[in-house]
Design a protein around this motif. Structure first.
Motif, PDB file in Angstrom:
ATOM      1  N   THR A 175       2.820   8.858   3.467  1.00  0.00           N
ATOM      2  CA  THR A 175       2.504   7.595   4.138  1.00  0.00           C
ATOM      3  C   THR A 175       3.476   6.491   3.719  1.00  0.00           C
ATOM      4  O   THR A 175       4.146   6.602   2.684  1.00  0.00           O
ATOM      5  N   PRO A 176       3.568   5.416   4.500  1.00  0.00           N
ATOM      6  CA  PRO A 176       4.444   4.299   4.118  1.00  0.00           C
ATOM      7  C   PRO A 176       4.087   3.696   2.770  1.00  0.00           C
ATOM      8  O   PRO A 176       4.960   3.182   2.069  1.00  0.00           O
ATOM      9  N   GLY A 177       2.815   3.763   2.377  1.00  0.00           N
ATOM     10  CA  GLY A 177       2.414   3.185   1.103  1.00  0.00           C
ATOM     11  C   GLY A 177       2.986   3.897  -0.100  1.00  0.00           C
ATOM     12  O   GLY A 177       2.923   3.379  -1.221  1.00  0.00           O
ATOM     13  N   SER A 178       3.549   5.069   0.106  1.00  0.00           N
ATOM     14  CA  SER A 178       4.098   5.832  -1.014  1.00  0.00           C
ATOM     15  C   SER A 178       5.515   5.383  -1.361  1.00  0.00           C
ATOM     16  O   SER A 178       6.219   6.077  -2.102  1.00  0.00           O
ATOM     17  N   TYR A 179       5.934   4.249  -0.820  1.00  0.00           N
ATOM     18  CA  TYR A 179       7.228   3.655  -1.166  1.00  0.00           C
ATOM     19  C   TYR A 179       6.990   2.340  -1.888  1.00  0.00           C
ATOM     20  O   TYR A 179       6.083   1.578  -1.542  1.00  0.00           O
ATOM     21  N   PHE A 180       7.798   2.079  -2.903  1.00  0.00           N
ATOM     22  CA  PHE A 180       7.751   0.792  -3.596  1.00  0.00           C
ATOM     23  C   PHE A 180       9.169   0.302  -3.813  1.00  0.00           C
ATOM     24  O   PHE A 180      10.012   1.026  -4.355  1.00  0.00           O
ATOM     25  N   ALA A 181       9.430  -0.913  -3.370  1.00  0.00           N
ATOM     26  CA  ALA A 181      10.765  -1.509  -3.480  1.00  0.00           C
ATOM     27  C   ALA A 181      11.822  -0.627  -2.838  1.00  0.00           C
ATOM     28  O   ALA A 181      12.970  -0.571  -3.287  1.00  0.00           O
ATOM     29  N   GLY A 182      11.426   0.082  -1.788  1.00  0.00           N
ATOM     30  CA  GLY A 182      12.373   0.912  -1.056  1.00  0.00           C
ATOM     31  C   GLY A 182      12.574   2.299  -1.625  1.00  0.00           C
ATOM     32  O   GLY A 182      13.357   3.080  -1.090  1.00  0.00           O
ATOM     33  N   ALA A 183      11.885   2.642  -2.710  1.00  0.00           N
ATOM     34  CA  ALA A 183      12.035   3.960  -3.330  1.00  0.00           C
ATOM     35  C   ALA A 183      10.717   4.719  -3.264  1.00  0.00           C
ATOM     36  O   ALA A 183       9.638   4.124  -3.300  1.00  0.00           O
TER      37      ALA A 183
END
Length: 359
Positions: A175-183
């Motif tokens: 899901t999109p939520g599994s990205y933080f600060a583009g990583a």
């Protein structure tokens, strides 16, 4: 960092709430007695200015797009890049490249070339370069990544299975939520987040194959509150948060913080009983978090009670109030009290009880 486990955000909320309560009480007293000049308190935090791009770290596509654009700019600094290429490369069929470009432009992170072709061609601005550096630093911040993973996973779990239906937590990594600060968030980080959430009864591990989890009523409450997981957990710890009731104001307070200031101006031409009562209540409620020695804490609380009782009896004795107020200021200015809270309360006492020695 504030003491007693209180977060900086809680402190700022309390500072603003205290100021609002003070102003409301004192301005009401001024309306009843027009000869008094209403006191105006101002509170400001010292948390620093906002970094360019701050806040997009939890947006998978915006942060990822900015990092992607920066990578292109490293090779072709003067070239505008069509955001449609990013959408196609990452197969984001549901995303509108023009909207993504506009969102970055609104934050000052890119310039959009308005041309007849109508494609969202953009170029990273200086602010965008700074934001990329900020995002890269966040990618290395393990604590920030874990906080994001907990928050994003719990929101996803609530949206996906709020009826406590067991679900495979690994699905979150798609899901999109599994990205933080583009990583990307790693499986190890997800495992750490799940352990923390389960430890605090926000999710429940279900013994299935493969393993599944379900959201608990506590987790639903956290998700509905709209705050972070860490905020919710802190609120459940009685020793961490103390609520002050000042007039009609309620807020969280932290002791000995150095990160806010208050200023006041008044002509100090009299004593208003209503304002004195509010002061006494604020002092008494502050006693548990001033870290005073036991004897000083008892004396401080007794002084606050005497001040409130005297102010509420209909014909307060200014001499007594000033004497007790001077003792309060003496304690607040003593070496046993450090940080801004003592100074703020001492200044407030001197404002409400004119004629006292300078705080």
């Amino acid at each position: 960092m504030a003491r007693n486990g209180i977060s900086q955000r809680d402190l700022d909320k309390w500072a603003q709430g205290l100021v609002k309560g003070m102003n409301k009480s004192l301005q009401g007293a001024a309306r009843q007695n027009p000869s008094r000049v209403p006191v105006q308190f101002e509170a400001s935090t010292a948390s620093g200015s906002t970094l360019p791009g701050e806040g997009i770290e939890s947006s998978a596509y915006l942060a990822q797009l900015l990092m992607w654009l920066d990578a292109h700019a490293q090779q072709r600094p003067a070239e505008y890049v069509d955001v449609t290429r990013f959408v196609e490369e990452f197969r984001l069929e549901d995303e509108d490249p023009t909207v993504l470009a506009l969102q970055l432009e609104q934050r000052g992170l890119v310039d959009i070339a308005r041309n007849l072709a109508g494609t969202p061609d953009v170029h990273v601005t200086d602010e965008g370069v700074v934001a990329v550096r900020h995002l890269k630093n966040l990618q290395r911040d393990r604590a920030a990544r874990l906080r994001h993973t907990m928050d994003a996973f719990l929101r996803w779990l609530y949206d996906t299975a709020s009826d406590q239906t067991p679900i495979n937590p690994a699905l979150f990594l798609a899901t999109p939520g599994s990205y933080f600060a583009g990583a990307e968030i790693s499986g190890t980080e997800l495992h750490q987040a799940l352990s923390y959430l389960a430890e605090h009864n926000l999710i429940e591990a279900i013994d299935t194959d493969p393993a599944t989890v379900a959201i608990t009523p506590q987790g639903v409450s956290c998700a509905l509150a709209g705050g972070s997981v860490q905020d919710h957990i802190n609120q459940q710890s009685p020793g961490d948060n103390i609520t002050f009731h000042i007039g009609e104001n309620t807020g969280n307070i932290a002791a000995n913080s150095r990160d806010f200031t208050m200023n006041a101006t008044t002509n100090k031409d009299g004593i208003d009983p209503a304002a004195v009562v509010m002061l006494a209540r604020a002092l008494r409620q502050a006693a548990p978090v001033l870290d005073l020695p036991e004897d000083d804490a008892i004396e401080f609380t007794q002084l606050a009670t005497r001040i409130e009782t005297e102010a509420a009896n209909g014909s307060p004795d200014p001499g007594r109030l000033q004497r007790w107020g001077a003792s309060v200021i003496g304690i607040l200015n003593s070496p046993v009290v450090s940080g801004a809270l003592g100074s703020v309360l001492a200044a407030y006492t001197g404002t409400v009880l004119p004629g006292l020695p300078p705080a």
